[in-house]
Design an enzyme around this catalytic site. Sequence first.
Site, mmCIF file in Angstrom:
data_model
loop_
_atom_site.group_PDB
_atom_site.id
_atom_site.type_symbol
_atom_site.label_atom_id
_atom_site.label_comp_id
_atom_site.label_asym_id
_atom_site.label_seq_id
_atom_site.Cartn_x
_atom_site.Cartn_y
_atom_site.Cartn_z
ATOM 1 N N LYS A 1 0.895 -1.170 0.018
ATOM 2 C CA LYS A 1 -0.077 -0.091 -0.015
ATOM 3 C C LYS A 1 0.696 1.367 -0.199
ATOM 4 O O LYS A 1 0.540 2.416 -0.745
ATOM 5 C CB LYS A 1 -0.884 -0.049 1.352
ATOM 6 N N LYS B 1 -0.375 11.638 5.871
ATOM 7 C CA LYS B 1 -0.257 10.468 6.741
ATOM 8 C C LYS B 1 0.358 9.569 6.117
ATOM 9 O O LYS B 1 1.455 8.988 6.809
ATOM 10 C CB LYS B 1 -1.521 10.211 7.210
#
Lengths: 294, 294, 294, 294
Positions: free
Chosen positions: B172, B240
Amino acid sequence: MKQKIGFMGMGIMGSAMSGNLLKAAYPVTVYNRSREKAESLVKKGAILAPHPKGLAENSEIIITMVTGPEAINALLWGTDGAAEAFNASKIFINMSSVSPLFTRELAAGLAATGVTFIDAPVSGTKQPAEQGTLVILPSGPKDKIAELEPLFLAMGKKVVYCGDVGQGSMMKMFINLLVGVMMEGLAEVVNFGRLGGLSMEAMLETLFAGAMNSPMFQVKAPNLEKQEYPAAFPLKHLTKDLKFVLDTAYDLKAPVPVAQTLLHLFEVGMAQGWGDEDISAIARVMEHLSPKKA
Amino acid sequence: MKQKIGFMGMGIMGSAMSGNLLKAAYPVTVYNRSREKAESLVKKGAILAPHPKGLAENSEIIITMVTGPEAINALLWGTDGAAEAFNASKIFINMSSVSPLFTRELAAGLAATGVTFIDAPVSGTKQPAEQGTLVILPSGPKDKIAELEPLFLAMGKKVVYCGDVGQGSMMKMFINLLVGVMMEGLAEVVNFGRLGGLSMEAMLETLFAGAMNSPMFQVKAPNLEKQEYPAAFPLKHLTKDLKFVLDTAYDLKAPVPVAQTLLHLFEVGMAQGWGDEDISAIARVMEHLSPKKA
Amino acid sequence: MKQKIGFMGMGIMGSAMSGNLLKAAYPVTVYNRSREKAESLVKKGAILAPHPKGLAENSEIIITMVTGPEAINALLWGTDGAAEAFNASKIFINMSSVSPLFTRELAAGLAATGVTFIDAPVSGTKQPAEQGTLVILPSGPKDKIAELEPLFLAMGKKVVYCGDVGQGSMMKMFINLLVGVMMEGLAEVVNFGRLGGLSMEAMLETLFAGAMNSPMFQVKAPNLEKQEYPAAFPLKHLTKDLKFVLDTAYDLKAPVPVAQTLLHLFEVGMAQGWGDEDISAIARVMEHLSPKKA
Amino acid sequence: MKQKIGFMGMGIMGSAMSGNLLKAAYPVTVYNRSREKAESLVKKGAILAPHPKGLAENSEIIITMVTGPEAINALLWGTDGAAEAFNASKIFINMSSVSPLFTRELAAGLAATGVTFIDAPVSGTKQPAEQGTLVILPSGPKDKIAELEPLFLAMGKKVVYCGDVGQGSMMKMFINLLVGVMMEGLAEVVNFGRLGGLSMEAMLETLFAGAMNSPMFQVKAPNLEKQEYPAAFPLKHLTKDLKFVLDTAYDLKAPVPVAQTLLHLFEVGMAQGWGDEDISAIARVMEHLSPKKA
């Protein structure tokens, strides 16, 4: 009757593009500094000019597709240079990658000859050049460019008019900066993934299935997989283009923080002697910065 | 009979994904910290759980799709947390974006409960989530993941097995770093082109015709054209994720020079208060760094 | 009898330096493009030349201290340019900051005049210029430079011989890159500390007590404290110097990753219109990138 | 009667600092994970504790000077950890470099023991530690810190009060970021100058004569000249500190573009295996990125 074309520069790009002009039945005269590179075009039916001036005399449209400003200047203004034969009945099209500043200076320098000057770099490298699927980015007088559309479409699949002369070079830098971003980006993420234990196969499967997939990644990712970087677009040429981008950005006060990092990394590749490999050899720079393998 | 699913997290992604599970006839119990966001799923047939523990008791497979480590920890270990109801007969799948390190720590923390833990983040944002065309990136026990393929394919179009638990999170980050590179790259080149006098229309025509074209650019470029950035993937979330990338790269000693520049630029966007806009609002950061318009 | 000096360029630096030559009893002729700036020197005893050629005719040693290549070229090669009066009995010293490449080109261009060309930039800005404590960085013929030592020491406290012509410019870039690094570094750490809740007083007390203290920080830190940036060394000039550094580094394939980041940040300052403020106004760029104050 | 000191951590810094406490007639008990490193202090008169708890039982003031959070946690909370013996009559001073976040978490963790916790990192490395010329950066209860001034001045030449607990760590990061900037800056400019043909001698002469001179450059430049990097401040420790800086900057949304480039470069040094050399070995990274010597 098709216009007589004079094509100078028989590198990866120029030989493919002039070959497509021959296929489209344009009469083509060619010239290259080192004669051998012109031989294959002669075999396909091109006439070999003895020097740039001879080529220009024998052509209605003169095209340059070479490595940069120095080469263009030598062809135009050197001994027996093409510019000596330029006049108001001829069209000169530079398709090489140069900066907008150089293009505008060139336009000024050519003004006295009366030649119609068009700046028409291309988007696409080896394969699109060979297949005639380049995107042509002309700038200059709009009516003349419209008339040249058949010529451009013999080499490419699409023509995008970019504005006043110099804006073709600007568009070329726009697109080549994106080439640099995506090529380095691919190399950076693949190197990161490898160090993190991902398999190349899984990474590419994920990449190709998602929204980031692009024809460029399809072509370049296998190089990263095989760790072989045969030159389709030599690293040294993109490095030069990135320098043009930064020089132009400086003049525009345009923020290009990633472009700066890219030039640094491609220069590291140059310093390591990888300039003649493909731009995908930026992957070697990533390895050079990584932990040595055990 | 399909497995009973408990789905926690009803944001942009979670509500679309759990909606697709309902469409595929899975019995779905939902939970969200702020109850209102769960209402639309209840209208579509989901059961509303009073708290995470209740959801876990009522489900064979528990899924989290939330904003990060803090939210996951609260759902699992907070008052009436889901982990209290975990046992060896249940499967817990975290589909949120987190770091591999957090995932491995989570695996260690869950070991005592006996639950089967699968790490399965996704590639794709709002639109693929709604259309069920996500790419699912599971890692963990391979046989269990193979059995879960129908469940994953109710939410996505493709499943790529990534390795031991934690490697889904690694994949990811691999893909989201590329999202960041391409999004900032697009914004940087478009801003550069604009300052250099190119029209948006010509830039996009060139971009879409060339080898750098990608589904992502098709979706994001119109935002840049309209200078409107409705959140499909909020800028604060990618910021983030980039922090997770850099933390992981630090541990791996992986060189990520462009990722660092990206985090800097996305943080500037955060500092300016644009965290809730789409990642394409990085274009606003480029303008913030550019000459003020006359 | 002291040599007759012709001094061109009456900016912050040039007026202070030529003033020190007058104090040391050198006969000085001055010229400045905008005449008013030369007035104060005339009041101190300098002769005002009507044009660069007149200045050169009337001088044994001709000095330029201007903003860069364009200004130098205009003074030398423009209408009534100084170079028209150059000959083998005269010495020309360029003390302005330029790139080594420009210096070498200039040397080639001057060769035909027979003039002795010395490249002698300086380390130090307004205050050292006024106090005569500059460090002078000459390059060119070593014996001539040795003879000029009294002249240099009328403007500075130290002379460092740098090598063949062009190397003085190289040394100047070496030192100005360090100026950029330290100035941006100070601004970056102070901004970081402020956002982290440290008082300016405690930061400077710590800085001045430690091994990183330097005369430059003593001079520049108060600007950061007062948030006032009166130009001792204008930001636009250092920006130009950093561009020279990057152009030179490109040719040398020298890695300058921090220099690139610096140029980006100083260009942001230029884009915001702060070019005429002091280099310490880079602190304003840091604030521009920071969270807005509540 | 001077307070009984327990000093944990006998590395480069800790052994020098505890040695100075002995010289100042403080009774000192020492502990180090690997016992050999404590031997030299015992020879100078220190008592050797069998474990951290024993040290804390035997001391009024307990000091840690170790490599980071993990080491501190092990000493405090491990088997026979010091915290077991903490109470309201004792003072615990952490002088190691850690992040403000860790410091605040540590304060929270220690609250139940009743111990007075002071965060007091130092500015200065090996030589100032040995000479007792460190700058001490305490934060925490102001009155207690005032009382401890004689203790601090036995190890340093100056005490700067930094604010509430955690702000000492913030100040330490402020100063160590500047160490990183100046160290990398020196290495970058010297490498640039060398590639541009300047002699090391002329570069240092220019540097030391100008406004950028600093005690740090005086100490580190000779390493660059000799291309030898004996560890006064190991590269791996500054790398860790830069990571703390970036983590803190992320939380503060503070722009630190140069710090990010620094961490990248120091990590390249780590990846190449130079972590145990001095921070001045960043010069080796510059060479690693440069053209190979012929």
